[in-house]
Design a protein around this motif. Structure first.
Motif, PDB file in Angstrom:
ATOM      1  N   GLY A 139       1.133   4.926 -22.017  1.00 39.91           N
ATOM      2  CA  GLY A 139       1.307   5.775 -20.670  1.00 39.91           C
ATOM      3  C   GLY A 139       0.740   4.945 -19.472  1.00 39.91           C
ATOM      4  N   GLY A 140       0.132   4.025 -19.664  1.00 43.95           N
ATOM      5  CA  GLY A 140      -0.117   3.388 -18.556  1.00 43.95           C
ATOM      6  C   GLY A 140       0.834   2.462 -17.981  1.00 43.95           C
ATOM      7  N   ARG A 141       0.908   1.908 -16.834  1.00 43.60           N
ATOM      8  CA  ARG A 141       1.768   1.022 -16.241  1.00 43.60           C
ATOM      9  C   ARG A 141       1.445  -0.400 -15.980  1.00 43.60           C
ATOM     10  NH1 ARG A 141       6.308   4.025 -15.046  1.00 43.60           N
ATOM     11  NH2 ARG A 141       7.140   2.285 -13.980  1.00 43.60           N
ATOM     12  N   VAL A 142       2.325  -1.145 -15.833  1.00 43.41           N
ATOM     13  CA  VAL A 142       1.946  -2.579 -15.545  1.00 43.41           C
ATOM     14  C   VAL A 142       2.885  -2.930 -14.043  1.00 43.41           C
ATOM     15  CG1 VAL A 142       2.393  -5.258 -16.063  1.00 43.41           C
ATOM     16  CG2 VAL A 142       1.352  -3.601 -17.650  1.00 43.41           C
ATOM     17  N   TYR A 143       2.408  -3.637 -13.123  1.00 45.22           N
ATOM     18  CA  TYR A 143       2.870  -3.710 -12.035  1.00 45.22           C
ATOM     19  C   TYR A 143       3.087  -5.204 -11.662  1.00 45.22           C
ATOM     20  CZ  TYR A 143       3.277  -3.843  -6.871  1.00 45.22           C
ATOM     21  OH  TYR A 143       3.487  -4.058  -5.503  1.00 45.22           O
ATOM     22  N   ILE A 144       4.304  -5.769 -11.225  1.00 41.21           N
ATOM     23  CA  ILE A 144       4.204  -7.225 -11.048  1.00 41.21           C
ATOM     24  C   ILE A 144       5.046  -7.566  -9.730  1.00 41.21           C
ATOM     25  CG2 ILE A 144       4.154  -7.956 -13.458  1.00 41.21           C
ATOM     26  CD1 ILE A 144       7.176  -8.032 -13.601  1.00 41.21           C
ATOM     27  N   THR A 145       4.557  -8.641  -9.153  1.00 38.84           N
ATOM     28  CA  THR A 145       5.625  -8.894  -8.048  1.00 38.84           C
ATOM     29  C   THR A 145       5.827 -10.541  -8.119  1.00 38.84           C
ATOM     30  OG1 THR A 145       3.525  -9.575  -6.674  1.00 38.84           O
ATOM     31  CG2 THR A 145       4.303  -7.298  -6.105  1.00 38.84           C
ATOM     32  N   ARG A 200       0.799  -1.116  -0.079  1.00 37.79           N
ATOM     33  CA  ARG A 200       0.063   0.133   0.049  1.00 37.79           C
ATOM     34  C   ARG A 200       0.698   1.579   0.119  1.00 37.79           C
ATOM     35  NH1 ARG A 200      -2.468  -0.780   6.174  1.00 37.79           N
ATOM     36  NH2 ARG A 200      -0.677  -0.464   7.325  1.00 37.79           N
ATOM     37  N   GLU A 201       2.063   1.112   0.337  1.00 32.39           N
ATOM     38  CA  GLU A 201       3.143   2.455   0.447  1.00 32.39           C
ATOM     39  C   GLU A 201       3.755   2.336  -0.944  1.00 32.39           C
ATOM     40  OE1 GLU A 201       2.947   4.446   2.781  1.00 32.39           O
ATOM     41  OE2 GLU A 201       1.741   3.311   4.199  1.00 32.39           O
ATOM     42  N   ILE A 202       3.964   1.041  -1.428  1.00 31.56           N
ATOM     43  CA  ILE A 202       4.773   0.972  -2.642  1.00 31.56           C
ATOM     44  C   ILE A 202       3.938   1.378  -4.024  1.00 31.56           C
ATOM     45  CG2 ILE A 202       5.684  -0.878  -4.266  1.00 31.56           C
ATOM     46  CD1 ILE A 202       6.793  -2.200  -1.902  1.00 31.56           C
ATOM     47  N   LEU A 203       2.822   1.025  -3.772  1.00 29.43           N
ATOM     48  CA  LEU A 203       2.009   0.942  -5.122  1.00 29.43           C
ATOM     49  C   LEU A 203       1.959   2.573  -5.660  1.00 29.43           C
ATOM     50  CD1 LEU A 203      -0.980  -1.285  -4.467  1.00 29.43           C
ATOM     51  CD2 LEU A 203       0.380  -1.637  -6.413  1.00 29.43           C
ATOM     52  N   PRO A 204       1.630   3.402  -4.722  1.00 31.84           N
ATOM     53  CA  PRO A 204       1.632   4.833  -5.256  1.00 31.84           C
ATOM     54  C   PRO A 204       2.898   5.392  -5.954  1.00 31.84           C
ATOM     55  CG  PRO A 204       0.730   4.803  -3.071  1.00 31.84           C
ATOM     56  CD  PRO A 204       1.269   3.720  -3.342  1.00 31.84           C
ATOM     57  N   ARG A 205       4.202   4.868  -5.555  1.00 32.86           N
ATOM     58  CA  ARG A 205       5.313   5.182  -6.274  1.00 32.86           C
ATOM     59  C   ARG A 205       5.393   4.619  -7.719  1.00 32.86           C
ATOM     60  NH1 ARG A 205       7.387   3.800  -0.824  1.00 32.86           N
ATOM     61  NH2 ARG A 205       8.383   1.859  -1.439  1.00 32.86           N
ATOM     62  N   HIS A 206       4.422   3.685  -7.850  1.00 36.96           N
ATOM     63  CA  HIS A 206       4.521   2.878  -9.371  1.00 36.96           C
ATOM     64  C   HIS A 206       3.465   3.503  -9.990  1.00 36.96           C
ATOM     65  CE1 HIS A 206       7.597  -0.377  -8.730  1.00 36.96           C
ATOM     66  NE2 HIS A 206       7.608   0.113  -7.331  1.00 36.96           N
ATOM     67  N   GLY A 207       2.802   4.683  -9.553  1.00 33.41           N
ATOM     68  CA  GLY A 207       1.948   5.168 -10.373  1.00 33.41           C
ATOM     69  C   GLY A 207       0.360   4.987  -9.962  1.00 33.41           C
ATOM     70  N   LEU A 208       0.113   4.150  -9.135  1.00 33.27           N
ATOM     71  CA  LEU A 208      -1.472   3.819  -8.767  1.00 33.27           C
ATOM     72  C   LEU A 208      -1.812   4.991  -7.799  1.00 33.27           C
ATOM     73  CD1 LEU A 208      -3.839   2.007  -8.783  1.00 33.27           C
ATOM     74  CD2 LEU A 208      -3.017   0.884  -6.707  1.00 33.27           C
ATOM     75  N   ARG A 209      -3.017   5.796  -8.087  1.00 31.39           N
ATOM     76  CA  ARG A 209      -3.754   6.625  -7.719  1.00 31.39           C
ATOM     77  C   ARG A 209      -5.273   6.442  -7.921  1.00 31.39           C
ATOM     78  NH1 ARG A 209      -1.777   8.569 -12.482  1.00 31.39           N
ATOM     79  NH2 ARG A 209      -3.229   9.711 -13.711  1.00 31.39           N
ATOM     80  N   ASP A 210      -5.936   7.610  -7.260  1.00 28.95           N
ATOM     81  CA  ASP A 210      -7.420   7.342  -7.250  1.00 28.95           C
ATOM     82  C   ASP A 210      -7.896   7.719  -8.747  1.00 28.95           C
ATOM     83  OD1 ASP A 210      -7.396   7.003  -4.392  1.00 28.95           O
ATOM     84  OD2 ASP A 210      -8.192   8.807  -3.859  1.00 28.95           O
ATOM     85  N   GLY A 211      -9.034   7.031  -9.089  1.00 25.34           N
ATOM     86  CA  GLY A 211      -9.565   7.441 -10.149  1.00 25.34           C
ATOM     87  C   GLY A 211      -9.032   6.710 -11.606  1.00 25.34           C
ATOM     88  N   ALA A 225       7.913  -4.672  -9.183  1.00 26.62           N
ATOM     89  CA  ALA A 225       8.353  -3.832 -10.355  1.00 26.62           C
ATOM     90  C   ALA A 225       7.197  -3.254 -11.116  1.00 26.62           C
ATOM     91  CB  ALA A 225       9.225  -4.778 -11.190  1.00 26.62           C
ATOM     92  N   SER A 226       7.695  -2.405 -11.934  1.00 23.48           N
ATOM     93  CA  SER A 226       6.483  -1.880 -12.997  1.00 23.48           C
ATOM     94  C   SER A 226       7.160  -1.261 -14.072  1.00 23.48           C
ATOM     95  CB  SER A 226       5.427  -0.924 -12.115  1.00 23.48           C
ATOM     96  OG  SER A 226       6.339   0.474 -12.072  1.00 23.48           O
ATOM     97  N   GLY A 227       6.466  -1.218 -15.246  1.00 22.08           N
ATOM     98  CA  GLY A 227       6.998  -0.641 -16.310  1.00 22.08           C
ATOM     99  C   GLY A 227       5.971   0.194 -17.143  1.00 22.08           C
ATOM    100  N   ARG A 228       6.109   1.053 -17.748  1.00 23.47           N
ATOM    101  CA  ARG A 228       5.465   2.045 -18.409  1.00 23.47           C
ATOM    102  C   ARG A 228       5.153   1.697 -19.880  1.00 23.47           C
ATOM    103  NH1 ARG A 228       6.831   8.086 -19.477  1.00 23.47           N
ATOM    104  NH2 ARG A 228       8.424   6.959 -20.635  1.00 23.47           N
ATOM    105  N   LYS A 229       3.980   1.587 -20.321  1.00 18.71           N
ATOM    106  CA  LYS A 229       3.792   1.337 -22.069  1.00 18.71           C
ATOM    107  C   LYS A 229       4.086   2.446 -22.690  1.00 18.71           C
ATOM    108  CE  LYS A 229       0.519  -0.573 -25.242  1.00 18.71           C
ATOM    109  NZ  LYS A 229      -0.761  -1.189 -25.355  1.00 18.71           N
TER     110      LYS A 229
END
Length: 390
Positions: A255-261, A147-158, A384-388
């Protein structure tokens, strides 16, 4: 060689000897699909000892289309009885396999291959309902970090979000409650897991989550659809992670991101009894490799994302420990690992009783480390995450 209409397409890959049909094949007359049927007929005539008819993405097919295709397949079988024709279907399209299997039962050189039945080598090990509480506990332990990591990888409201290989849906519910997406699709290949996920979401009043049954390697989701795509602890249990990453890339918006663990199980650790613990988790990595899975994938995340075409890649790791909340939670997870890894997977591999006894001891020592008042137990995870690219 290819043919396309507004609702379906057909093409022949000469290198793979594969005819690919996709879309909605619902002609009102035989004439409407005559060009496609002729292309299939010519392609089969040109193929060698084995030809493939891939219908994994053929989502709809009426009886007019099926009768035409069946006639071509039967004729091709009879003309070259020494040549095999393999129809490749997916269990996600419920009508497909039974229909083509009925046809195959009449032709000795026609067979049906259900593509995704062999694609998920770890599926049977985690579908047992007794494993569900442990999956929830694992998510509870990792969520404290994520929950602390996800915003650093681009996750936000909306945002519009897809949680692919969502399992029992607990991560999707946490995302829904904390980040309030405008749309959230959660897809998995396990019907049991999805049934459980829907029940839990209903209990929390989260009815807007779109839980979807599907094959993550051949998703029936449109291109460029989601701002943020998650896929957690799943690439490591696929035998072709590159195929899954291509699908994650496809459904992500530019411009979106894919997040994997992913994990690196051989780096699980504990004190006391560090040596027996280390040996056991090194064997866990080898055991998964035997079943074509890679639980050492975590540090490979950057390379995997780069090879899949992503840019602006971010990688970080965290250690889930017995100090993250209740140590008993971690102990429960370790005991569940022992049950599955030593009690099922090692047995299926054919390991000796002496090996399994030593294998189990490392898990027991890890439990001791988790519960010991002066002990420490850790489970490392890479996020990890990457931007398309635009």
């Amino acid at each position: 060689m290819s043919r396309q209409t507004s609702s379906f397409s057909a093409e022949f890959n000469e290198i793979n000897q594969e005819i690919v049909l996709s879309g909605r094949m619902r002609p009102r007359s035989v004439q409407e699909i005559a060009s496609v049927i002729n292309m299939v007929r010519r392609s089969l005539a040109e193929s060698g000892s084995t030809a493939y008819v891939n219908v994994k993405r053929l989502t709809h097919m009426n009886m007019t289309a099926f009768r035409c295709l069946a006639e071509v397949l039967k004729s091709a079988c009879e003309q070259k009885p020494q040549r095999m024709i393999v129809v490749v279907t997916s269990s996600v399209i419920a009508w497909s396999a039974p229909l083509f299997q009925t046809l195959a039962s009449t032709q000795p050189n026609l067979s049906v291959e259900i593509y995704d039945s062999a694609f998920y080598p770890g599926q049977t090990f985690v579908e047992d309902e007794s494993f569900i509480p442990i999956l929830r506990t694992q998510t509870k332990m990792t969520w404290r970090h994520e929950r602390e990591i996800l915003p650093r990888h681009g996750l936000r409201d909306g945002l519009t979000i897809a949680d692919i290989c969502c399992g029992i849906g607990d991560f999707a519910t946490l995302i829904k409650r904390q980040f309030n997406p405008t749309r959230l699709v959660a897809l998995d290949h396990s019907k049991k897991s999805l049934e459980y996920a829907r029940r839990v979401a209903a209990e929390f009043g989260l009815n807007s989550i779109e839980y979807t049954y599907g094959d993550a390697s051949q998703m029936l989701l449109a291109d460029n659809q989601f701002d943020f795509v998650t896929c957690r602890h799943s690439l490591q249990i696929f035998d072709r992670p590159d195929v899954l990453l291509r699908e994650l890339y496809r459904i992500c918006k530019p411009g979106g991101r894919v997040y994997i663990t992913n994990e690196k199980n051989s780096h699980c650790l504990g004190e006391p009894h560090s040596e027996t613990i280390r040996w056991t988790y090194e064997q866990v990595a080898k055991l998964f490799s035997h079943f074509d899975m890679d639980v050492e994938m975590g540090p490979k995340s950057r390379r995997l994302l780069n090879d899949a075409g992503f840019d602006a890649i971010k990688v970080e790791s965290f250690m889930v420990t017995n100090l993250d909340g209740d140590p008993q939670d971690f102990a429960d997870v370790i005991e569940a690992w022992e049950t599955v890894y030593a009690g099922q997977m090692a047995v299926r591999r054919g390991d000796t009783p002496d090996f399994i006894r030593r294998f189990r001891q490392g898990f027991k020592d890890h439990v001791l480390a988790a519960l010991h008042p002066k002990g420490y137990a850790g489970w490392p995870i890479w996020a990890a995450s990457g931007r398309k690219p635009y």
